[in-house]
Design a protein around this motif. Structure first.
Motif, PDB file in Angstrom:
ATOM      1  N   ASP A  66      71.997  38.524  37.901  1.00 36.08           N
ATOM      2  CA  ASP A  66      73.241  37.820  37.565  1.00 36.08           C
ATOM      3  C   ASP A  66      73.280  37.461  36.099  1.00 36.08           C
ATOM      4  OD1 ASP A  66      71.124  36.132  37.676  1.00 36.08           O
ATOM      5  OD2 ASP A  66      72.288  34.403  38.351  1.00 36.08           O
ATOM      6  N   LEU A  67      73.508  38.459  35.288  1.00 32.30           N
ATOM      7  CA  LEU A  67      73.491  38.183  33.858  1.00 32.30           C
ATOM      8  C   LEU A  67      74.788  37.521  33.392  1.00 32.30           C
ATOM      9  CD1 LEU A  67      71.273  38.697  31.797  1.00 32.30           C
ATOM     10  CD2 LEU A  67      72.481  40.735  31.107  1.00 32.30           C
ATOM     11  N   PHE A  68      75.894  37.936  33.990  1.00 29.96           N
ATOM     12  CA  PHE A  68      77.190  37.391  33.576  1.00 29.96           C
ATOM     13  C   PHE A  68      77.663  36.442  34.662  1.00 29.96           C
ATOM     14  CE2 PHE A  68      78.510  41.785  31.695  1.00 29.96           C
ATOM     15  CZ  PHE A  68      77.419  41.752  30.858  1.00 29.96           C
ATOM     16  N   GLU A  69      77.673  35.154  34.357  1.00 31.61           N
ATOM     17  CA  GLU A  69      78.100  34.226  35.407  1.00 31.61           C
ATOM     18  C   GLU A  69      79.599  34.310  35.671  1.00 31.61           C
ATOM     19  OE1 GLU A  69      75.641  31.168  33.920  1.00 31.61           O
ATOM     20  OE2 GLU A  69      74.150  32.302  35.062  1.00 31.61           O
ATOM     21  N   ASP A  70      80.364  34.567  34.597  1.00 31.41           N
ATOM     22  CA  ASP A  70      81.820  34.577  34.788  1.00 31.41           C
ATOM     23  C   ASP A  70      82.414  35.960  34.526  1.00 31.41           C
ATOM     24  OD1 ASP A  70      81.101  34.489  32.216  1.00 31.41           O
ATOM     25  OD2 ASP A  70      82.185  32.651  31.698  1.00 31.41           O
ATOM     26  N   GLY A  71      81.644  36.987  34.874  1.00 25.52           N
ATOM     27  CA  GLY A  71      82.138  38.354  34.670  1.00 25.52           C
ATOM     28  C   GLY A  71      83.207  38.745  35.685  1.00 25.52           C
ATOM     29  N   GLU A  72      84.016  39.693  35.259  1.00 24.27           N
ATOM     30  CA  GLU A  72      85.049  40.256  36.151  1.00 24.27           C
ATOM     31  C   GLU A  72      84.396  41.440  36.874  1.00 24.27           C
ATOM     32  OE1 GLU A  72      88.608  43.368  35.107  1.00 24.27           O
ATOM     33  OE2 GLU A  72      87.959  41.979  33.560  1.00 24.27           O
ATOM     34  N   PHE A  77      77.473  44.801  33.230  1.00 19.13           N
ATOM     35  CA  PHE A  77      76.154  44.526  33.806  1.00 19.13           C
ATOM     36  C   PHE A  77      76.072  45.186  35.180  1.00 19.13           C
ATOM     37  CE2 PHE A  77      73.511  41.830  36.624  1.00 19.13           C
ATOM     38  CZ  PHE A  77      72.294  42.211  36.073  1.00 19.13           C
ATOM     39  N   LEU A  78      74.989  45.942  35.387  1.00 19.92           N
ATOM     40  CA  LEU A  78      74.791  46.637  36.663  1.00 19.92           C
ATOM     41  C   LEU A  78      73.384  46.344  37.191  1.00 19.92           C
ATOM     42  CD1 LEU A  78      75.503  48.803  38.793  1.00 19.92           C
ATOM     43  CD2 LEU A  78      74.972  50.544  37.105  1.00 19.92           C
ATOM     44  N   PRO A  79      73.269  45.594  38.291  1.00 19.44           N
ATOM     45  CA  PRO A  79      71.937  45.375  38.876  1.00 19.44           C
ATOM     46  C   PRO A  79      71.533  46.615  39.682  1.00 19.44           C
ATOM     47  CG  PRO A  79      73.599  44.095  40.065  1.00 19.44           C
ATOM     48  CD  PRO A  79      74.333  44.914  39.053  1.00 19.44           C
ATOM     49  N   GLN A  96      64.028  34.031  31.535  1.00 20.20           N
ATOM     50  CA  GLN A  96      64.825  33.459  30.450  1.00 20.20           C
ATOM     51  C   GLN A  96      64.670  34.235  29.151  1.00 20.20           C
ATOM     52  OE1 GLN A  96      67.350  31.832  30.788  1.00 20.20           O
ATOM     53  NE2 GLN A  96      66.917  31.203  32.879  1.00 20.20           N
ATOM     54  N   VAL A  97      63.462  34.792  28.942  1.00 21.21           N
ATOM     55  CA  VAL A  97      63.236  35.594  27.723  1.00 21.21           C
ATOM     56  C   VAL A  97      64.096  36.859  27.794  1.00 21.21           C
ATOM     57  CG1 VAL A  97      61.519  36.820  26.315  1.00 21.21           C
ATOM     58  CG2 VAL A  97      60.842  34.767  27.591  1.00 21.21           C
ATOM     59  N   VAL A  98      64.058  37.520  28.959  1.00 16.42           N
ATOM     60  CA  VAL A  98      64.852  38.749  29.138  1.00 16.42           C
ATOM     61  C   VAL A  98      66.335  38.415  28.984  1.00 16.42           C
ATOM     62  CG1 VAL A  98      65.471  40.597  30.751  1.00 16.42           C
ATOM     63  CG2 VAL A  98      63.126  39.718  30.715  1.00 16.42           C
ATOM     64  N   LYS A  99      66.776  37.350  29.633  1.00 15.96           N
ATOM     65  CA  LYS A  99      68.197  36.986  29.592  1.00 15.96           C
ATOM     66  C   LYS A  99      68.649  36.645  28.182  1.00 15.96           C
ATOM     67  CE  LYS A  99      69.444  35.446  34.206  1.00 15.96           C
ATOM     68  NZ  LYS A  99      69.860  34.334  35.050  1.00 15.96           N
ATOM     69  N   SER A 100      67.803  35.936  27.435  1.00 17.99           N
ATOM     70  CA  SER A 100      68.271  35.534  26.101  1.00 17.99           C
ATOM     71  C   SER A 100      68.340  36.742  25.172  1.00 17.99           C
ATOM     72  CB  SER A 100      67.438  34.389  25.525  1.00 17.99           C
ATOM     73  OG  SER A 100      66.210  34.880  25.099  1.00 17.99           O
ATOM     74  N   ILE A 101      67.427  37.692  25.332  1.00 17.40           N
ATOM     75  CA  ILE A 101      67.511  38.917  24.521  1.00 17.40           C
ATOM     76  C   ILE A 101      68.773  39.707  24.901  1.00 17.40           C
ATOM     77  CG2 ILE A 101      66.438  41.203  24.180  1.00 17.40           C
ATOM     78  CD1 ILE A 101      63.731  39.780  24.115  1.00 17.40           C
ATOM     79  N   MET A 102      69.016  39.856  26.199  1.00 14.96           N
ATOM     80  CA  MET A 102      70.194  40.602  26.649  1.00 14.96           C
ATOM     81  C   MET A 102      71.491  39.903  26.218  1.00 14.96           C
ATOM     82  SD  MET A 102      69.139  43.347  27.889  1.00 14.96           S
ATOM     83  CE  MET A 102      67.942  44.202  28.913  1.00 14.96           C
TER      84      MET A 102
END
Ligand code: HPA
Length: 253
Positions: A15-21, A47-49, A240-246
């Motif tokens: 869930d990288l984008f909390e408010d993604g469409e 974003f694609l999981p 959090q490290v991965v998320k902040s870089i992304m």
């Protein structure tokens, strides 16, 4: 025009984008329904999981062709992926990050190409390819994107390795110690289950691709046993490290 980029999340990144469409794309290989989109000043980001939104698809059953074709349809230029991997090199430890530069394909039962005879792939510039295509694969991971990961990595205090040889296995089981020894003798650095065919298909449709690998464990035989719970636990610790870089990549910083 803003740059179109995508992030493909592996184990632990759902869930990288909390408010993604939410975007749904039909492809010749099936529908891809779990892409989310956000628009920033500099980028249009998707974003694609890869394992599905709740890790329900195992590595050998992921519909890699549908996923990459969907990003091609969306005219994505760059894919920044993440993978959980095991280290098979004594100098690289769990909790550290590697941006691999090379790949060894040890998968056994995956469809590795879009070019299976009939399919015609039309590229951004209007040219197309069809029939027998032998892809140049000298650079499996795009150096421009690897440099981008590494420049952001340098801003953090975490341990990053700037190259490595990723051995992709079929899974879903982990390896035997004998397999790990063989991969070490081949010059492998990491083992994972999802870079093939994802990285190959991206190159076939001319999308730049690199991956940020988080080492979650040592390879089989280098530690007592390897468990999926351990992989997820370590990923959650470092998420959090991965998320902040992304996040910085997505925002175009
Ligand atoms: N082997 C294969 N894939 C993996 C591993 C491993 O040890 N750890 C995380 N993904």
């Amino acid at each position: 025009m803003s740059k179109k980029i995508a992030v493909i999340g592996g184990s632990g990144v759902y869930d990288l984008f909390e408010d993604g469409e939410t975007v749904s794309i039909k492809t010749p290989y099936g529908k891809v329904e779990n892409i989310s989109k956000i628009t920033n000043k500099e980028t249009e980001a998707y974003f694609l999981p890869r394992h599905g939104p709740s890790h329900s698809v195992p590595p050998h059953l992921i519909n890699y062709r549908a996923n990459i074709y969907a990003l091609h349809t969306l005219e994505v230029e760059d894919i920044y992926a993440t993978n959980a991997v095991g280290s098979i090199n004594q100098k690289i430890h769990p909790g550290e990050f590697v941006v691999p530069d090379q790949l060894i394909d040890m998968t056994k039962n995956r469809i590795l190409t879009f070019f299976d005879g009939d399919t015609e792939i039309v590229f951004e510039d209007g040219t197309s390819k069809q029939g027998v295509v032998h892809l140049d694969y000298t650079e499996p991971y795009t150096s421009r994107l690897r440099k981008r990961f590494l420049s952001l990595a340098n801003e953090s205090s975490k341990k990053f390795h700037d190259k490595g040889v990723l051995v992709c296995t079929e899974g879903p089981r982990f390896e035997t110690p004998a397999e790990i020894k063989m991969f070490q003798s081949f010059g492998g650095t990491l083992v994972g289950m999802t870079s093939v065919p994802e990285a190959i298909l991206a190159k076939e449709v001319q999308i730049a691709y690199a991956t940020l690998c988080l080492v979650t464990n040592y390879g089989a035989g280098m530690q007592e046993e390897v468990t999926h719970a351990e992989v997820i636990e370590l990923f959650n610790k470092k998420i959090q490290v991965v998320k902040s870089i992304m996040q910085k990549i997505i925002e175009g910083n």
